[in-house]
Design a protein around this motif. Sequence first.
Motif, PDB file in Angstrom:
ATOM      1  N   ASP A 150       0.863  -1.227  -0.099  1.00 59.92           N
ATOM      2  CA  ASP A 150      -0.075  -0.115  -0.122  1.00 59.92           C
ATOM      3  C   ASP A 150       0.903   1.259  -0.106  1.00 59.92           C
ATOM      4  O   ASP A 150       0.384   2.164  -0.908  1.00 59.92           O
ATOM      5  CB  ASP A 150      -0.982   0.027   1.121  1.00 59.92           C
ATOM      6  CG  ASP A 150      -2.026  -0.882   0.915  1.00 59.92           C
ATOM      7  OD1 ASP A 150      -2.495  -1.258   0.084  1.00 59.92           O
ATOM      8  OD2 ASP A 150      -2.775  -1.076   1.859  1.00 59.92           O
ATOM      9  N   GLY A 154       1.071   4.071  -2.935  1.00 65.43           N
ATOM     10  CA  GLY A 154       0.530   5.411  -2.616  1.00 65.43           C
ATOM     11  C   GLY A 154       1.887   6.218  -3.288  1.00 65.43           C
ATOM     12  O   GLY A 154       1.691   7.430  -3.756  1.00 65.43           O
ATOM     13  N   ARG A 158       1.413   8.920  -6.295  1.00 63.35           N
ATOM     14  CA  ARG A 158       2.095  10.485  -6.319  1.00 63.35           C
ATOM     15  C   ARG A 158       3.194  10.627  -7.381  1.00 63.35           C
ATOM     16  O   ARG A 158       3.123  11.783  -7.863  1.00 63.35           O
ATOM     17  CB  ARG A 158       2.921  10.434  -4.795  1.00 63.35           C
ATOM     18  CG  ARG A 158       3.266  11.835  -4.567  1.00 63.35           C
ATOM     19  CD  ARG A 158       4.117  12.162  -3.128  1.00 63.35           C
ATOM     20  NE  ARG A 158       2.910  11.687  -2.089  1.00 63.35           N
ATOM     21  CZ  ARG A 158       3.132  10.633  -1.465  1.00 63.35           C
ATOM     22  NH1 ARG A 158       4.186   9.825  -1.625  1.00 63.35           N
ATOM     23  NH2 ARG A 158       2.123  10.568  -0.428  1.00 63.35           N
ATOM     24  N   ARG A 182      -6.057   4.152  -7.019  1.00 62.95           N
ATOM     25  CA  ARG A 182      -5.534   5.251  -5.738  1.00 62.95           C
ATOM     26  C   ARG A 182      -6.044   4.964  -4.382  1.00 62.95           C
ATOM     27  O   ARG A 182      -5.655   5.688  -3.433  1.00 62.95           O
ATOM     28  CB  ARG A 182      -6.625   6.239  -6.033  1.00 62.95           C
ATOM     29  CG  ARG A 182      -8.094   6.351  -6.055  1.00 62.95           C
ATOM     30  CD  ARG A 182      -8.652   7.576  -6.708  1.00 62.95           C
ATOM     31  NE  ARG A 182      -8.357   8.738  -5.939  1.00 62.95           N
ATOM     32  CZ  ARG A 182      -8.671   9.856  -6.450  1.00 62.95           C
ATOM     33  NH1 ARG A 182      -9.133  10.188  -7.433  1.00 62.95           N
ATOM     34  NH2 ARG A 182      -8.291  11.032  -5.615  1.00 62.95           N
ATOM     35  N   GLY A 184      -4.801   1.931  -2.939  1.00 60.65           N
ATOM     36  CA  GLY A 184      -3.887   1.249  -2.754  1.00 60.65           C
ATOM     37  C   GLY A 184      -3.541  -0.045  -3.589  1.00 60.65           C
ATOM     38  O   GLY A 184      -3.913   0.205  -4.770  1.00 60.65           O
TER      39      GLY A 184
END
Length: 240
Positions: A150, A154, A158, A182, A184
């Motif tokens: 996860d 993330g 990003r 988005r 995970g």
Amino acid sequence: MTDWPPVDLTDAAAVAERRDAVVEAVRDHAGRIAYELALLEGGDYGRVEFETDGGTWTVKYEAGDLEFLLFDPDSGSEVYVVSTKRQPEPGALATALADYPAFVRAFNDHVRAAEEQLENAPTEFPEPASTEEAVNERRRVLDRVEEICDEIAGQLHRLEGGEYGTYESRIDGQRWELNWDRDGVSYLRIGGSDGVYLLSQYAPPEASDIRRYVPQFPAFVEAYNESVADRTETLSRVEF
């Protein structure tokens, strides 16, 4: 002058009425056999054959109701004693009914044989082992793997933007794929489309797969870290 008609006509309607009454009696009786067979066989529908000295009887049932009763004599043509299609011809019906008691005895023997087979069947069994400890241990290991995945998901979200994506790396010659969105990690798969899902939204992996692949997971994380480091180094060289 000769009398006309020369003989009295036989009352066919009376014969048919008698035939229908006999068939209805057989339907009621054989219907009880069909119901008992459904209970004994343990299914909503089926067909069972019974051998007698005179031939073969077939009972077909559905939802406990008699569908048809067929008699195939050793000599002569088969006859549907009971069916949804048409009534049997009286002569064939009479031949079948002569053997019907033997059919009932064959059914009774069938039931008694089942009783004897179950008579000494054991009802004491070993206590089944609990899976609680194994499940807890599996969850402990996979929770940590999922937690790290996860975090990777993330970071990739990003870095790359978008709603979903995949990070791939080869570990010991096998392709590892981390699919993310988005929210995970979606899945962590080893070995391509026919491979092993270490993480997924469906069933957990086999214990043997956990034992095989989790020790390789740190190498996958290191490969990801190296990939990020390479990107960072590449971007650091950009000049304005």
